[in-house]
Motif scaffolding. Structure first.
Motif, PDB file in Angstrom:
ATOM      1  N   ALA A 140      15.628  37.760   6.359  1.00 44.93           N
ATOM      2  CA  ALA A 140      15.866  39.148   6.749  1.00 44.93           C
ATOM      3  C   ALA A 140      16.086  39.225   8.249  1.00 44.93           C
ATOM      4  CB  ALA A 140      14.675  40.024   6.347  1.00 44.93           C
ATOM      5  N   ASP A 141      16.469  40.426   8.732  1.00 44.29           N
ATOM      6  CA  ASP A 141      16.544  40.635  10.178  1.00 44.29           C
ATOM      7  C   ASP A 141      15.161  41.032  10.691  1.00 44.29           C
ATOM      8  OD1 ASP A 141      16.189  43.384   9.616  1.00 44.29           O
ATOM      9  OD2 ASP A 141      18.348  43.770   9.684  1.00 44.29           O
ATOM     10  N   VAL A 142      15.033  41.269  11.995  1.00 43.62           N
ATOM     11  CA  VAL A 142      13.715  41.559  12.565  1.00 43.62           C
ATOM     12  C   VAL A 142      13.170  42.905  12.120  1.00 43.62           C
ATOM     13  CG1 VAL A 142      13.982  40.058  14.574  1.00 43.62           C
ATOM     14  CG2 VAL A 142      14.791  42.430  14.685  1.00 43.62           C
ATOM     15  N   ASP A 143      14.025  43.758  11.534  1.00 47.38           N
ATOM     16  CA  ASP A 143      13.566  45.042  11.010  1.00 47.38           C
ATOM     17  C   ASP A 143      13.253  44.971   9.521  1.00 47.38           C
ATOM     18  OD1 ASP A 143      13.875  46.401  13.495  1.00 47.38           O
ATOM     19  OD2 ASP A 143      16.039  46.485  13.143  1.00 47.38           O
ATOM     20  N   GLY A 144      13.395  43.794   8.930  1.00 47.76           N
ATOM     21  CA  GLY A 144      13.060  43.620   7.530  1.00 47.76           C
ATOM     22  C   GLY A 144      14.211  43.794   6.566  1.00 47.76           C
ATOM     23  N   GLY A 145      15.414  44.040   7.079  1.00 46.26           N
ATOM     24  CA  GLY A 145      16.570  44.201   6.207  1.00 46.26           C
ATOM     25  C   GLY A 145      17.082  42.862   5.709  1.00 46.26           C
ATOM     26  N   ALA A 146      17.292  42.750   4.402  1.00 45.76           N
ATOM     27  CA  ALA A 146      17.732  41.487   3.818  1.00 45.76           C
ATOM     28  C   ALA A 146      19.086  41.058   4.379  1.00 45.76           C
ATOM     29  CB  ALA A 146      17.807  41.613   2.300  1.00 45.76           C
ATOM     30  N   LEU A 147      19.210  39.783   4.711  1.00 39.87           N
ATOM     31  CA  LEU A 147      20.480  39.223   5.173  1.00 39.87           C
ATOM     32  C   LEU A 147      21.105  38.476   4.001  1.00 39.87           C
ATOM     33  CD1 LEU A 147      19.423  37.933   8.721  1.00 39.87           C
ATOM     34  CD2 LEU A 147      20.679  40.023   8.145  1.00 39.87           C
ATOM     35  N   GLY A 185      18.587  38.339  -0.504  1.00 44.06           N
ATOM     36  CA  GLY A 185      18.179  37.515   0.616  1.00 44.06           C
ATOM     37  C   GLY A 185      17.181  36.434   0.266  1.00 44.06           C
ATOM     38  N   ASN A 186      16.976  36.191  -1.029  1.00 42.09           N
ATOM     39  CA  ASN A 186      15.987  35.206  -1.463  1.00 42.09           C
ATOM     40  C   ASN A 186      16.624  33.834  -1.681  1.00 42.09           C
ATOM     41  OD1 ASN A 186      13.900  37.196  -1.605  1.00 42.09           O
ATOM     42  ND2 ASN A 186      14.745  37.867  -3.569  1.00 42.09           N
ATOM     43  N   PHE A 187      15.806  32.793  -1.563  1.00 48.10           N
ATOM     44  CA  PHE A 187      16.254  31.431  -1.860  1.00 48.10           C
ATOM     45  C   PHE A 187      15.135  30.684  -2.583  1.00 48.10           C
ATOM     46  CE2 PHE A 187      14.161  31.193   2.258  1.00 48.10           C
ATOM     47  CZ  PHE A 187      13.347  30.079   2.126  1.00 48.10           C
ATOM     48  N   GLU A 188      15.527  29.656  -3.325  1.00 49.15           N
ATOM     49  CA  GLU A 188      14.576  28.772  -3.998  1.00 49.15           C
ATOM     50  C   GLU A 188      15.175  27.368  -4.019  1.00 49.15           C
ATOM     51  OE1 GLU A 188      13.288  28.014  -8.558  1.00 49.15           O
ATOM     52  OE2 GLU A 188      12.784  30.033  -7.782  1.00 49.15           O
ATOM     53  N   ILE A 189      14.426  26.405  -3.492  1.00 44.00           N
ATOM     54  CA  ILE A 189      14.897  25.025  -3.418  1.00 44.00           C
ATOM     55  C   ILE A 189      13.826  24.100  -3.981  1.00 44.00           C
ATOM     56  CG2 ILE A 189      15.765  23.185  -1.936  1.00 44.00           C
ATOM     57  CD1 ILE A 189      16.405  25.338   0.174  1.00 44.00           C
ATOM     58  N   THR A 271       4.086  24.710  -4.765  1.00 45.52           N
ATOM     59  CA  THR A 271       5.017  25.761  -4.343  1.00 45.52           C
ATOM     60  C   THR A 271       4.648  26.210  -2.937  1.00 45.52           C
ATOM     61  OG1 THR A 271       5.392  26.549  -6.601  1.00 45.52           O
ATOM     62  CG2 THR A 271       5.894  28.073  -4.815  1.00 45.52           C
ATOM     63  N   ALA A 272       5.639  26.323  -2.067  1.00 41.10           N
ATOM     64  CA  ALA A 272       5.416  26.798  -0.702  1.00 41.10           C
ATOM     65  C   ALA A 272       6.372  27.949  -0.421  1.00 41.10           C
ATOM     66  CB  ALA A 272       5.634  25.678   0.307  1.00 41.10           C
ATOM     67  N   VAL A 273       5.848  29.017   0.147  1.00 37.25           N
ATOM     68  CA  VAL A 273       6.638  30.210   0.442  1.00 37.25           C
ATOM     69  C   VAL A 273       6.727  30.386   1.956  1.00 37.25           C
ATOM     70  CG1 VAL A 273       6.838  32.713   0.135  1.00 37.25           C
ATOM     71  CG2 VAL A 273       5.851  31.295  -1.701  1.00 37.25           C
ATOM     72  N   TYR A 274       7.942  30.657   2.455  1.00 38.94           N
ATOM     73  CA  TYR A 274       8.124  30.923   3.876  1.00 38.94           C
ATOM     74  C   TYR A 274       9.238  31.947   4.025  1.00 38.94           C
ATOM     75  CZ  TYR A 274       7.845  29.943   8.865  1.00 38.94           C
ATOM     76  OH  TYR A 274       7.632  30.051  10.226  1.00 38.94           O
ATOM     77  N   ASN A 275       8.911  33.081   4.660  1.00 35.97           N
ATOM     78  CA  ASN A 275       9.881  34.156   4.859  1.00 35.97           C
ATOM     79  C   ASN A 275      10.377  34.169   6.300  1.00 35.97           C
ATOM     80  OD1 ASN A 275       9.619  35.150   2.179  1.00 35.97           O
ATOM     81  ND2 ASN A 275       7.676  36.104   2.762  1.00 35.97           N
ATOM     82  N   TYR A 276      11.668  34.503   6.467  1.00 39.08           N
ATOM     83  CA  TYR A 276      12.314  34.435   7.772  1.00 39.08           C
ATOM     84  C   TYR A 276      12.748  35.800   8.268  1.00 39.08           C
ATOM     85  CZ  TYR A 276      12.544  29.410   7.054  1.00 39.08           C
ATOM     86  OH  TYR A 276      12.215  28.100   6.860  1.00 39.08           O
ATOM     87  N   GLN A 277      12.688  35.963   9.598  1.00 41.03           N
ATOM     88  CA  GLN A 277      13.292  37.095  10.272  1.00 41.03           C
ATOM     89  C   GLN A 277      14.128  36.556  11.436  1.00 41.03           C
ATOM     90  OE1 GLN A 277      10.040  39.845  11.250  1.00 41.03           O
ATOM     91  NE2 GLN A 277      10.620  41.078   9.482  1.00 41.03           N
ATOM     92  N   LEU A 278      15.413  36.895  11.446  1.00 40.91           N
ATOM     93  CA  LEU A 278      16.333  36.375  12.445  1.00 40.91           C
ATOM     94  C   LEU A 278      16.645  37.419  13.509  1.00 40.91           C
ATOM     95  CD1 LEU A 278      18.966  34.432  10.293  1.00 40.91           C
ATOM     96  CD2 LEU A 278      16.741  33.658  11.138  1.00 40.91           C
ATOM     97  N   ASP A 279      16.705  36.957  14.757  1.00 41.64           N
ATOM     98  CA  ASP A 279      17.103  37.828  15.859  1.00 41.64           C
ATOM     99  C   ASP A 279      18.623  37.976  15.886  1.00 41.64           C
ATOM    100  OD1 ASP A 279      14.688  38.171  18.088  1.00 41.64           O
ATOM    101  OD2 ASP A 279      14.452  36.416  16.787  1.00 41.64           O
ATOM    102  N   LYS A 280      19.087  39.109  16.372  1.00 38.14           N
ATOM    103  CA  LYS A 280      20.530  39.314  16.515  1.00 38.14           C
ATOM    104  C   LYS A 280      21.086  38.387  17.594  1.00 38.14           C
ATOM    105  CE  LYS A 280      20.990  44.051  14.837  1.00 38.14           C
ATOM    106  NZ  LYS A 280      21.757  43.570  13.650  1.00 38.14           N
ATOM    107  N   ALA A 281      22.331  38.014  17.421  1.00 44.14           N
ATOM    108  CA  ALA A 281      22.973  37.119  18.389  1.00 44.14           C
ATOM    109  C   ALA A 281      23.223  37.851  19.703  1.00 44.14           C
ATOM    110  CB  ALA A 281      24.283  36.624  17.803  1.00 44.14           C
TER     111      ALA A 281
END
Length: 281
Positions: A140-147, A185-189, A271-281
């Motif tokens: 997601a972005d830093v505001d929580g919106g799914a990318l 915005g979800n992934f599973e590997i 199982t390991a869970v890790y959520n991301y928040q990306l900064d704008k370029a």
């Protein structure tokens, strides 16, 4: 725990070739003269100050020259710089980020890994050793919106501590994958949990570490590269609790924010869970 390492010359040559082909080696061609003068001038002064402080002898100076020559002949400059300096550069470059924490890139990245849709199983050998690990999360972005146009790349060493394309006898894309996220915005590997390993010890970098009575161990980790249009790339290494080298990583790259919390899945894996928040370029 694995105590073997791939031949330093082979691994170093591979790391150098990949770095040259990546285009990163020419990325600094447009550095302003004033900036180059400041950085190079201070680097030379720092070396001169060290020599003065420790009253370096000619014998020690010649040993240093010989070691620097050998680092180049071994092709180990990418390894040496990534192990000993990159953690500082990464901290400087990302100190203003509000989103997820990053870590060092390391010398073992290879672009253009196979693209597999989520839920994805990373390419691996039929008899790949190691505990099964399902790695899941959200981008997601830093505001929580799914990318929803994000991708996550994962690459890792096998249970013996070897990387594909950097050690012989391993399939080209073993334990390397690129996964687009789904519509939320979800992934599973699905992969395997890696093991701690030593960086190559039979080359110049390993010999320098031995000379200062250090160790060459890195804790087990997953390498991650998260990308989304309009946002800063996020480079990570994710670690596992309980690893004896989390506190003395030779690359000094472990951060509390990068620690996973794998849980048993009831079927012999984790199982390991890790959520991301990306900064704008």
């Amino acid at each position: 725990m694995n105590t073997h390492s791939p031949a330093a010359a082979d691994s170093g040559a591979s790391a150098t070739d990949v770095f040259r082909q990546s285009g990163r080696s020419s990325a600094g061609a447009d550095i302003p003269v004033e900036r180059a003068q400041a950085l190079i001038g201070d680097a030379i002064k720092a070396m001169s100050d060290i020599a003065e402080k420790h009253s370096m002898t000619y014998e020690e100076f010649n040993i240093l020259k010989g070691w620097l020559i050998q680092v180049g002949e071994d092709g180990e400059w990418p390894l040496w710089l990534d192990v000993f300096l990159e953690h500082t550069i990464e901290d400087i470059v990302t100190r203003d980020r509000k989103g997820s924490k990053g870590s060092i890139f390391g010398p073992y990245y290879v672009p253009n890994s196979p693209v597999i849709q989520s839920p994805a199983t990373i390419p691996m050998r039929d008899d790949e050793k190691g505990t099964r690990l399902k790695f899941t999360g959200n981008i997601a972005d830093v505001d929580g919106g799914a990318l929803t146009d994000a991708t996550i790349e994962l690459w890792q060493a096998d249970e013996e501590g070897y990387y594909s394309q950097f050690a012989p006898g391993i399939p080209e894309w073993n334990l390397r994958v690129t996964v687009p996220v789904d519509s939320e915005g979800n992934f599973e590997i699905s992969t395997i949990q890696p093991a701690p390993y030593q960086i190559p010890t039979d080359g110049s970098t390993g010999k320098m570490i031995a000379a200062i009575d250090g160790h060459a161990w890195r804790p087990a980790h997953l390498h991650i590269l998260v990308k989304a249009p309009g946002h800063q790339d996020l480079i990570q290494q994710l670690y596992f609790p309980g690893d004896e080298h989390n506190d003395d990583d030779v690359a000094q790259a472990v951060k509390p924010e990068l620690m996973l919390d794998p849980q048993p899945d009831g079927e012999g894996g984790k199982t390991a869970v890790y959520n991301y928040q990306l900064d704008k370029a």
